[in-house]
Write a protein that holds these residues in place. Structure first.
Motif, PDB file in Angstrom:
ATOM      1  N   MET A   1     -13.629  11.481  -3.279  1.00  0.00           N
ATOM      2  CA  MET A   1     -12.771  10.319  -3.074  1.00  0.00           C
ATOM      3  C   MET A   1     -11.478  10.510  -3.874  1.00  0.00           C
ATOM      4  O   MET A   1     -11.508  10.843  -5.044  1.00  0.00           O
ATOM      5  N   ALA A   2     -10.368  10.278  -3.219  1.00  0.00           N
ATOM      6  CA  ALA A   2      -9.064  10.507  -3.828  1.00  0.00           C
ATOM      7  C   ALA A   2      -8.643   9.397  -4.786  1.00  0.00           C
ATOM      8  O   ALA A   2      -7.789   9.600  -5.624  1.00  0.00           O
ATOM      9  N   GLY A   3      -9.218   8.227  -4.679  1.00  0.00           N
ATOM     10  CA  GLY A   3      -8.863   7.123  -5.558  1.00  0.00           C
ATOM     11  C   GLY A   3      -8.864   5.801  -4.813  1.00  0.00           C
ATOM     12  O   GLY A   3      -9.033   5.744  -3.595  1.00  0.00           O
ATOM     13  N   LYS A   4      -8.672   4.722  -5.576  1.00  0.00           N
ATOM     14  CA  LYS A   4      -8.680   3.373  -5.019  1.00  0.00           C
ATOM     15  C   LYS A   4      -7.254   2.846  -4.982  1.00  0.00           C
ATOM     16  O   LYS A   4      -6.566   2.851  -6.003  1.00  0.00           O
ATOM     17  N   VAL A   5      -6.817   2.393  -3.800  1.00  0.00           N
ATOM     18  CA  VAL A   5      -5.445   1.934  -3.610  1.00  0.00           C
ATOM     19  C   VAL A   5      -5.438   0.519  -3.034  1.00  0.00           C
ATOM     20  O   VAL A   5      -6.094   0.253  -2.026  1.00  0.00           O
ATOM     21  N   LEU A   6      -4.682  -0.350  -3.669  1.00  0.00           N
ATOM     22  CA  LEU A   6      -4.476  -1.714  -3.190  1.00  0.00           C
ATOM     23  C   LEU A   6      -3.164  -1.759  -2.428  1.00  0.00           C
ATOM     24  O   LEU A   6      -2.117  -1.369  -2.959  1.00  0.00           O
ATOM     25  N   ILE A   7      -3.210  -2.216  -1.180  1.00  0.00           N
ATOM     26  CA  ILE A   7      -2.021  -2.334  -0.338  1.00  0.00           C
ATOM     27  C   ILE A   7      -1.700  -3.817  -0.189  1.00  0.00           C
ATOM     28  O   ILE A   7      -2.580  -4.604   0.191  1.00  0.00           O
ATOM     29  N   ILE A   8      -0.447  -4.196  -0.481  1.00  0.00           N
ATOM     30  CA  ILE A   8      -0.046  -5.598  -0.382  1.00  0.00           C
ATOM     31  C   ILE A   8       1.138  -5.707   0.561  1.00  0.00           C
ATOM     32  O   ILE A   8       2.207  -5.152   0.292  1.00  0.00           O
ATOM     33  N   ASP A   9       0.925  -6.416   1.659  1.00  0.00           N
ATOM     34  CA  ASP A   9       2.005  -6.625   2.629  1.00  0.00           C
ATOM     35  C   ASP A   9       1.628  -7.810   3.500  1.00  0.00           C
ATOM     36  O   ASP A   9       0.463  -7.945   3.892  1.00  0.00           O
ATOM     37  N   ASP A  10       2.584  -8.674   3.790  1.00  0.00           N
ATOM     38  CA  ASP A  10       2.312  -9.821   4.658  1.00  0.00           C
ATOM     39  C   ASP A  10       2.434  -9.458   6.132  1.00  0.00           C
ATOM     40  O   ASP A  10       2.123 -10.264   7.002  1.00  0.00           O
ATOM     41  N   ASP A  11       2.851  -8.220   6.421  1.00  0.00           N
ATOM     42  CA  ASP A  11       2.920  -7.735   7.794  1.00  0.00           C
ATOM     43  C   ASP A  11       1.598  -7.042   8.124  1.00  0.00           C
ATOM     44  O   ASP A  11       1.297  -5.969   7.594  1.00  0.00           O
ATOM     45  N   ARG A  12       0.813  -7.674   8.979  1.00  0.00           N
ATOM     46  CA  ARG A  12      -0.529  -7.178   9.308  1.00  0.00           C
ATOM     47  C   ARG A  12      -0.498  -5.768   9.908  1.00  0.00           C
ATOM     48  O   ARG A  12      -1.382  -4.955   9.656  1.00  0.00           O
ATOM     49  N   VAL A  13       0.520  -5.470  10.718  1.00  0.00           N
ATOM     50  CA  VAL A  13       0.620  -4.145  11.344  1.00  0.00           C
ATOM     51  C   VAL A  13       0.786  -3.053  10.286  1.00  0.00           C
ATOM     52  O   VAL A  13       0.092  -2.035  10.298  1.00  0.00           O
ATOM     53  N   THR A  14       1.707  -3.283   9.345  1.00  0.00           N
ATOM     54  CA  THR A  14       1.926  -2.305   8.268  1.00  0.00           C
ATOM     55  C   THR A  14       0.671  -2.156   7.427  1.00  0.00           C
ATOM     56  O   THR A  14       0.264  -1.033   7.088  1.00  0.00           O
ATOM     57  N   LEU A  15       0.044  -3.280   7.096  1.00  0.00           N
ATOM     58  CA  LEU A  15      -1.167  -3.258   6.278  1.00  0.00           C
ATOM     59  C   LEU A  15      -2.262  -2.434   6.955  1.00  0.00           C
ATOM     60  O   LEU A  15      -2.859  -1.549   6.340  1.00  0.00           O
ATOM     61  N   THR A  16      -2.499  -2.697   8.223  1.00  0.00           N
ATOM     62  CA  THR A  16      -3.541  -1.977   8.972  1.00  0.00           C
ATOM     63  C   THR A  16      -3.217  -0.493   9.087  1.00  0.00           C
ATOM     64  O   THR A  16      -4.091   0.357   8.901  1.00  0.00           O
ATOM     65  N   MET A  17      -1.958  -0.176   9.378  1.00  0.00           N
ATOM     66  CA  MET A  17      -1.544   1.223   9.507  1.00  0.00           C
ATOM     67  C   MET A  17      -1.780   1.978   8.192  1.00  0.00           C
ATOM     68  O   MET A  17      -2.346   3.072   8.184  1.00  0.00           O
ATOM     69  N   LEU A  18      -1.356   1.384   7.081  1.00  0.00           N
ATOM     70  CA  LEU A  18      -1.533   2.050   5.787  1.00  0.00           C
ATOM     71  C   LEU A  18      -3.005   2.191   5.423  1.00  0.00           C
ATOM     72  O   LEU A  18      -3.425   3.216   4.882  1.00  0.00           O
ATOM     73  N   GLU A  19      -3.806   1.163   5.721  1.00  0.00           N
ATOM     74  CA  GLU A  19      -5.248   1.258   5.461  1.00  0.00           C
ATOM     75  C   GLU A  19      -5.852   2.436   6.217  1.00  0.00           C
ATOM     76  O   GLU A  19      -6.634   3.210   5.654  1.00  0.00           O
ATOM     77  N   MET A  20      -5.502   2.584   7.497  1.00  0.00           N
ATOM     78  CA  MET A  20      -6.041   3.683   8.306  1.00  0.00           C
ATOM     79  C   MET A  20      -5.594   5.040   7.779  1.00  0.00           C
ATOM     80  O   MET A  20      -6.412   5.954   7.620  1.00  0.00           O
ATOM     81  N   ILE A  21      -4.315   5.182   7.486  1.00  0.00           N
ATOM     82  CA  ILE A  21      -3.782   6.464   7.015  1.00  0.00           C
ATOM     83  C   ILE A  21      -4.403   6.855   5.677  1.00  0.00           C
ATOM     84  O   ILE A  21      -4.838   7.992   5.488  1.00  0.00           O
TER      85      ILE A  21
END
Length: 123
Positions: A1-21
């Protein structure tokens, strides 16, 4: 596992894209839709890194970054601020002043983001 990352964005599309990547790249991802929720998750989960949009509800990205970097229990968390609105050298300076470890403009170059994230939280 490379690490734990918290993504914060009110744009659901950006949030989902970053989660997948990031998930495909081996990162465990957490997400929040605003700065207050993001800060709560950061306090509870202590991720290796936070990737936050600057223009988010409740706590602005710059203020959120400053709160993380000023908290003795959170200050080691790497913070990457991203923006679609704030562009130019002045905002890069403001991001650094708030304690950000990196600043990236949208649209996000995912290779640049992954490279920087790997550098910042390399074990």
């Amino acid at each position: 596992m490379a690490g734990k990352v918290l993504i914060i964005d009110d744009d659901r599309v950006t949030l989902t894209m970053l989660e997948m990547i990031l998930s495909r790249h081996g990162y465990l991802t957490l997400s929040a839709k605003d700065g207050a929720e993001g800060l709560e998750i950061a306090i509870k989960e202590k991720p290796d890194a936070v990737i936050s949009d600057m223009l988010i509800p409740k706590i602005h990205g710059l203020d959120l970054c400053a709160k993380i970097k000023q908290d003795p229990q959170l200050r080691e968390i790497k913070v990457i601020l991203m923006t679609d609105v704030y562009k130019g050298a002045a905002f890069h300076f403001e991001a650094k002043k708030s304690g950000a470890d990196h600043f990236i403009e949208k649209p996000i170059d995912t290779n640049e983001l992954l490279d920087k994230l790997d550098q910042l939280i390399a074990k």
